[in-house]
Design an enzyme around this catalytic site. Structure first.
Site, PDB file in Angstrom:
ATOM      1  N   SER A  82       6.066  -9.331  -3.452  1.00  0.00           N
ATOM      2  CA  SER A  82       5.022  -7.994  -3.631  1.00  0.00           C
ATOM      3  C   SER A  82       5.918  -7.242  -4.242  1.00  0.00           C
ATOM      4  O   SER A  82       5.015  -6.635  -5.396  1.00  0.00           O
ATOM      5  CB  SER A  82       4.101  -7.265  -2.602  1.00  0.00           C
ATOM      6  OG  SER A  82       3.526  -6.720  -3.228  1.00  0.00           O
TER       7      SER A  82
ATOM      8  N   ARG B 256       3.105  -0.921   7.357  1.00  0.00           N
ATOM      9  CA  ARG B 256       3.295  -2.228   6.724  1.00  0.00           C
ATOM     10  C   ARG B 256       5.160  -1.503   5.896  1.00  0.00           C
ATOM     11  O   ARG B 256       4.658  -0.870   4.984  1.00  0.00           O
ATOM     12  CB  ARG B 256       1.967  -2.537   5.895  1.00  0.00           C
ATOM     13  CG  ARG B 256       1.232  -1.450   4.951  1.00  0.00           C
ATOM     14  CD  ARG B 256       1.818  -2.186   3.710  1.00  0.00           C
ATOM     15  NE  ARG B 256       1.189  -1.191   2.792  1.00  0.00           N
ATOM     16  CZ  ARG B 256       2.048  -0.579   1.702  1.00  0.00           C
ATOM     17  NH1 ARG B 256       3.287  -0.840   2.340  1.00  0.00           N
ATOM     18  NH2 ARG B 256       1.716   0.007   1.193  1.00  0.00           N
TER      19      ARG B 256
ATOM     20  N   ARG C 138       4.398  -6.557 -13.346  1.00  0.00           N
ATOM     21  CA  ARG C 138       2.825  -5.846 -13.653  1.00  0.00           C
ATOM     22  C   ARG C 138       3.075  -5.007 -14.434  1.00  0.00           C
ATOM     23  O   ARG C 138       2.843  -4.347 -15.490  1.00  0.00           O
ATOM     24  CB  ARG C 138       2.072  -5.940 -12.675  1.00  0.00           C
ATOM     25  CG  ARG C 138       2.057  -6.596 -12.497  1.00  0.00           C
ATOM     26  CD  ARG C 138       0.615  -7.174 -11.651  1.00  0.00           C
ATOM     27  NE  ARG C 138       0.614  -5.792 -10.078  1.00  0.00           N
ATOM     28  CZ  ARG C 138       0.998  -5.830  -8.972  1.00  0.00           C
ATOM     29  NH1 ARG C 138       1.131  -7.081  -8.941  1.00  0.00           N
ATOM     30  NH2 ARG C 138       0.810  -5.006  -8.147  1.00  0.00           N
TER      31      ARG C 138
ATOM     32  N   ASP D 180       5.563   2.731  -2.878  1.00  0.00           N
ATOM     33  CA  ASP D 180       4.720   2.520  -2.033  1.00  0.00           C
ATOM     34  C   ASP D 180       5.220   1.297  -1.324  1.00  0.00           C
ATOM     35  O   ASP D 180       4.848   0.319  -0.573  1.00  0.00           O
ATOM     36  CB  ASP D 180       3.322   2.978  -1.952  1.00  0.00           C
ATOM     37  CG  ASP D 180       2.767   1.087  -2.898  1.00  0.00           C
ATOM     38  OD1 ASP D 180       4.372   0.626  -4.249  1.00  0.00           O
ATOM     39  OD2 ASP D 180       1.188   0.764  -2.838  1.00  0.00           O
TER      40      ASP D 180
ATOM     41  N   GLU E  85       4.305   6.106   1.297  1.00  0.00           N
ATOM     42  CA  GLU E  85       2.949   6.171   1.105  1.00  0.00           C
ATOM     43  C   GLU E  85       2.015   6.475   2.638  1.00  0.00           C
ATOM     44  O   GLU E  85       2.252   6.427   3.239  1.00  0.00           O
ATOM     45  CB  GLU E  85       2.226   5.530   0.331  1.00  0.00           C
ATOM     46  CG  GLU E  85       0.933   5.654  -0.215  1.00  0.00           C
ATOM     47  CD  GLU E  85      -0.271   4.853  -0.413  1.00  0.00           C
ATOM     48  OE1 GLU E  85      -0.527   4.832  -1.994  1.00  0.00           O
ATOM     49  OE2 GLU E  85      -0.645   3.436  -0.186  1.00  0.00           O
TER      50      GLU E  85
END
Length: 244
Positions: free
Chosen positions: A57, A51, A64, A80, A147
């Protein structure tokens, strides 16, 4: 308008690097899987799933973290963006695959988090690797992080259901449910150990049977009497076949 077009091209090119890194790594895994099956008549990998994080995202994660929004910063702070999950049958397969990846001269394992030896408090188990993969673009070579999560079928089953149970759940989870999930994770780990023990015992029985069959081929029976074929005679037969 021109500025927006340029930004779109930059972010597309940026994400393409991670896609190419995933493609390259998946090809390596497929080759290793086929080679292992050919040599050992056994496939340690059940299936893989890859993915890419969406631009939204990625931006949310950068916010954050309180980081500057730039391609350089994103590459430095988020490891990742590209992810590959490898699902195995047994725990020993997990570490076997890690060693197979480590032996690849063009791959570098930058970071290892072993949540099998040290499970998370909620019971989560998996082996996480940050692998640096070379990507050859038209005008340069880039080293891109992927990752890699390696886990058993039981670990993957638990993690997938745990995620579905708590997905978008913003309130405090009752302690009773947390304890039940932890017990379920312990049960999954116990199942892994039991199935690997059974697998090893069956493999040992098969190996002993094959050794017995090989030993039988070195004997002849004449009038119900069994005779061992001398090693020197077997060697002469081998030599004769070689000359043919």
């Amino acid at each position: 308008m021109e500025q927006f077009k340029r930004f779109k091209e930059e972010i597309t090119r940026f994400l393409m690097m991670y896609k190419f890194a995933l493609d390259s790594l998946e090809t390596k895994i497929e080759i290793l899987k086929e080679e292992f099956h050919f040599l050992h008549d056994y496939n340690p990998i059940e299936h893989t799933k890859s993915r890419l994080k969406s631009p939204e995202s990625i931006l949310n994660k950068m916010n954050r973290k309180g980081c500057d929004i730039s391609f350089v910063s994103i590459r430095d702070k988020i490891k990742d963006i590209a992810g590959l999950r490898i699902t195995c049958s047994f725990v020993s397969d997990i570490y076997r695959i890690r060693e197979m990846l480590r032996s690849q001269s063009d791959l570098t394992i930058l970071e290892t988090k072993d949540y099998i030896e040290h499970p998370k408090p909620n019971g989560y188990q998996s082996l996480h690797l940050i692998v640096e993969v070379p990507v050859y673009m038209s005008d340069r070579q880039e080293k891109v992080c992927v990752e890699v999560q390696i886990r058993t079928i039981a670990m993957d089953f638990w993690a997938s259901l745990e995620h579905k149970i708590f997905y978008k759940y913003n309130e405090a989870v009752p302690l009773r449910l947390l304890q039940e999930l932890k017990e379920a994770a312990d049960s999954a780990a116990a199942l892994d150990k039991q199935m690997e023990r059974l697998h090893n015992e069956i493999a040992e029985i098969k190996e002993n049977h094959e050794a017995s069959e090989i030993a039988k081929t070195k004997r002849i029976i004449i009038k119900d009497q069994e005779y061992q074929i001398p090693a020197a005679l077997l060697e002469m037969i081998d030599i004769g076949q070689g000359n043919d």
